[in-house]
Every structure is written in C-alpha cells, then in structure tokens.
Write an enzyme that holds these catalytic residues in place. Sequence first.
Site, PDB file in Angstrom:
ATOM      1  N   ASP A   1       0.827  -1.211   0.000  1.00 34.18           N
ATOM      2  CA  ASP A   1       0.000   0.000   0.000  1.00 34.18           C
ATOM      3  C   ASP A   1       0.861   1.260   0.000  1.00 34.18           C
ATOM      4  O   ASP A   1       0.616   2.198  -0.745  1.00 34.18           O
ATOM      5  CB  ASP A   1      -0.953   0.002   1.209  1.00 34.18           C
ATOM      6  CG  ASP A   1      -0.255  -0.275   2.539  1.00 34.18           C
ATOM      7  OD1 ASP A   1       0.971  -0.544   2.564  1.00 34.18           O
ATOM      8  OD2 ASP A   1      -0.936  -0.238   3.582  1.00 34.18           O
TER       9      ASP A   1
ATOM     10  N   ASP B   1       7.324   3.723   3.232  1.00 29.88           N
ATOM     11  CA  ASP B   1       7.677   4.886   4.043  1.00 29.88           C
ATOM     12  C   ASP B   1       9.194   4.850   4.242  1.00 29.88           C
ATOM     13  O   ASP B   1       9.942   5.255   3.364  1.00 29.88           O
ATOM     14  CB  ASP B   1       6.866   4.740   5.345  1.00 29.88           C
ATOM     15  CG  ASP B   1       6.954   5.910   6.289  1.00 29.88           C
ATOM     16  OD1 ASP B   1       8.060   6.224   6.739  1.00 29.88           O
ATOM     17  OD2 ASP B   1       5.914   6.511   6.611  1.00 29.88           O
TER      18      ASP B   1
ATOM     19  N   LYS C   1       6.788   7.523  -0.029  1.00 28.69           N
ATOM     20  CA  LYS C   1       7.214   8.779   0.623  1.00 28.69           C
ATOM     21  C   LYS C   1       8.726   8.932   0.444  1.00 28.69           C
ATOM     22  O   LYS C   1       9.504   8.444   1.280  1.00 28.69           O
ATOM     23  CB  LYS C   1       6.885   8.737   2.110  1.00 28.69           C
ATOM     24  CG  LYS C   1       5.395   8.690   2.448  1.00 28.69           C
ATOM     25  CD  LYS C   1       5.224   8.649   3.967  1.00 28.69           C
ATOM     26  CE  LYS C   1       3.774   8.598   4.374  1.00 28.69           C
ATOM     27  NZ  LYS C   1       3.614   8.351   5.837  1.00 28.69           N
TER      28      LYS C   1
HETATM   29  P1  IMP Z   1       7.993   1.326   6.308  1.00 28.33           P
HETATM   30  O1  IMP Z   1       8.510   0.048   6.849  1.00 28.33           O
HETATM   31  O2  IMP Z   1       8.452   2.510   7.117  1.00 28.33           O
HETATM   32  O3  IMP Z   1       8.277   1.547   4.831  1.00 28.33           O
HETATM   33  O4  IMP Z   1       6.454   1.351   6.510  1.00 28.33           O
HETATM   34  C1  IMP Z   1       5.640   0.545   5.833  1.00 28.33           C
HETATM   35  C2  IMP Z   1       4.322   0.342   6.571  1.00 28.33           C
HETATM   36  O5  IMP Z   1       4.024   1.361   7.537  1.00 28.33           O
HETATM   37  C3  IMP Z   1       3.190   0.407   5.575  1.00 28.33           C
HETATM   38  O6  IMP Z   1       2.983  -0.846   4.973  1.00 28.33           O
HETATM   39  C4  IMP Z   1       2.045   0.866   6.419  1.00 28.33           C
HETATM   40  O7  IMP Z   1       1.437  -0.232   7.061  1.00 28.33           O
HETATM   41  C5  IMP Z   1       2.672   1.751   7.472  1.00 28.33           C
HETATM   42  N1  IMP Z   1       2.590   3.175   7.095  1.00 28.33           N
HETATM   43  C6  IMP Z   1       3.598   3.976   6.692  1.00 28.33           C
HETATM   44  N2  IMP Z   1       3.170   5.210   6.423  1.00 28.33           N
HETATM   45  C7  IMP Z   1       1.823   5.194   6.653  1.00 28.33           C
HETATM   46  C8  IMP Z   1       0.784   6.196   6.541  1.00 28.33           C
HETATM   47  O8  IMP Z   1       0.992   7.365   6.166  1.00 28.33           O
HETATM   48  N3  IMP Z   1      -0.472   5.793   6.860  1.00 28.33           N
HETATM   49  C9  IMP Z   1      -0.762   4.526   7.264  1.00 28.33           C
HETATM   50  N4  IMP Z   1       0.172   3.564   7.387  1.00 28.33           N
HETATM   51  C10 IMP Z   1       1.448   3.894   7.075  1.00 28.33           C
HETATM   52 MG    MG Z   2       1.145  -2.076   5.143  1.00 30.89          MG
END
Ligand code: IMP
Ligand code: MG
Length: 186
Positions: free
Chosen positions: A111, A114, A142
């Site tokens: 989805d 980040d 992002k």
């Molecule tokens: P990462 O490991 O930091 O890349 O984060 C990935 C996960 O964090 C995503 O699959 C989401 O479940 C959650 N996440 C990151 N940013 C958001 C946001 O803005 N809204 C909701 N969930 C987020």
């Molecule tokens: Mg997720």
Amino acid sequence: MAELEKNSNKDIRLHDKEFKIFISSSEISIIIENLAKKINNSKIHNPIFIVIINGAFLFAADLLRKVKLPNTEVSFLKLSSYSGTKTTGNVNELIGLSSSVKNRNIVIVEDIIDTGITLEKIINILNEKEVTSITTATLLFKPEAYQKKIDIEFIGKEIPNKFVVGYGLDYDELGRNLPHIYKLKD
Ligand code: IMP
Ligand code: MG
C-alpha cells in the site's frame, strides 16, 4: 451522486484525529490504470503477486483485475509486527506464504512505502527462499522518508512525508474501508 460528491469533500475524524481528503477515488483509479499498464508492459514471466495485507487489500483487488500478464498467480502475506500503526520495523516473520516461491518471479504489492524497513525485511525473507527475481509495486511512496537503496519499480504516486489513511491504509485500524485517501490535518 451529487450527495456522494458532497460527502466526499467532508473532513473525517478517526479516533482523536481529523483528516481531509487528499487523493480521491477517481484519482486512485487513474493511478492504478497507469500502474497496470507499466506492469503489463514489463512482461514479467509467470509472476506471483504477493499482496501484503492488511493494508494492500483494496489496492491489490483493483490493480490485479487489470493485470494481463499470462500465468499470473496471487498470494497473500501478513507481516507479524508488534505495532499496527507505527513504522517500528518490528517485522519478524511472514505468515501465510502458502505457495512455493522458489525459482519464481515475485511482485510485492504494498500500500505504501515509508522508511522502506518493511520492504527490506520482506525482500530478505524472500531471497532466503531462493526466488528468481523480486520487483515491487506500491500505491504510495514517501521519498523524503525512504532510507533504503532498494529500487521500487512500480510507484503509483509519490507523496510528502505526511500520515495518510483510507483505501486500505489505517490509523489504529480505522479508515481502511474509506474509498478515498485522506491526510492528517495540520
Ligand atoms: P515502512 O517500513 O516505514 O516503509 O512502513 C511501511 C508500513 O508502515 C506500511 O505498509 C504501512 O502499514 C505503514 N505506514 C507507513 N506510512 C503510513 C501512513 O501514512 N499511513 C498509514 N500507514 C502507514
Ligand atoms: Mg502495510
């Protein structure tokens, strides 16, 4: 229809926070249409799309209906992590990888990416299972938050480093069923 349009412009409240509309369902449809074209042009051979749930459930449902690659398989994967809302990196294990991925071309369906911590862990685990190739499709990305060097081949839309909900994405489990994507009000 007019009523729907009117309601869709309203701010929403989830738990203690207010959100305003950011990406409408019609914009999401266009984003997905373009992504599907790129994926179809990629000619990935006998792909297994691995959908990361819960967040990617709506995105995957809409995207995969438009994927026309021959011999496409779809599988779902849930990450066991301690926090449902924060991007803590506590991703330990993959639950539910039913199909055999050895020697297969994998397309991860996310989805949102980040920091990239989650993506890196998924890729590490898949590589241990001796997959042939891994590409990644994410609805949202992002770039300001991204800390990794891994290429993300299929990006729907780049967004600022703001918290968003809706269309699968949650704030403490609320908001996943919303048809539009909302961002936190400043
Ligand atoms: P990462 O490991 O930091 O890349 O984060 C990935 C996960 O964090 C995503 O699959 C989401 O479940 C959650 N996440 C990151 N940013 C958001 C946001 O803005 N809204 C909701 N969930 C987020
Ligand atoms: Mg997720």
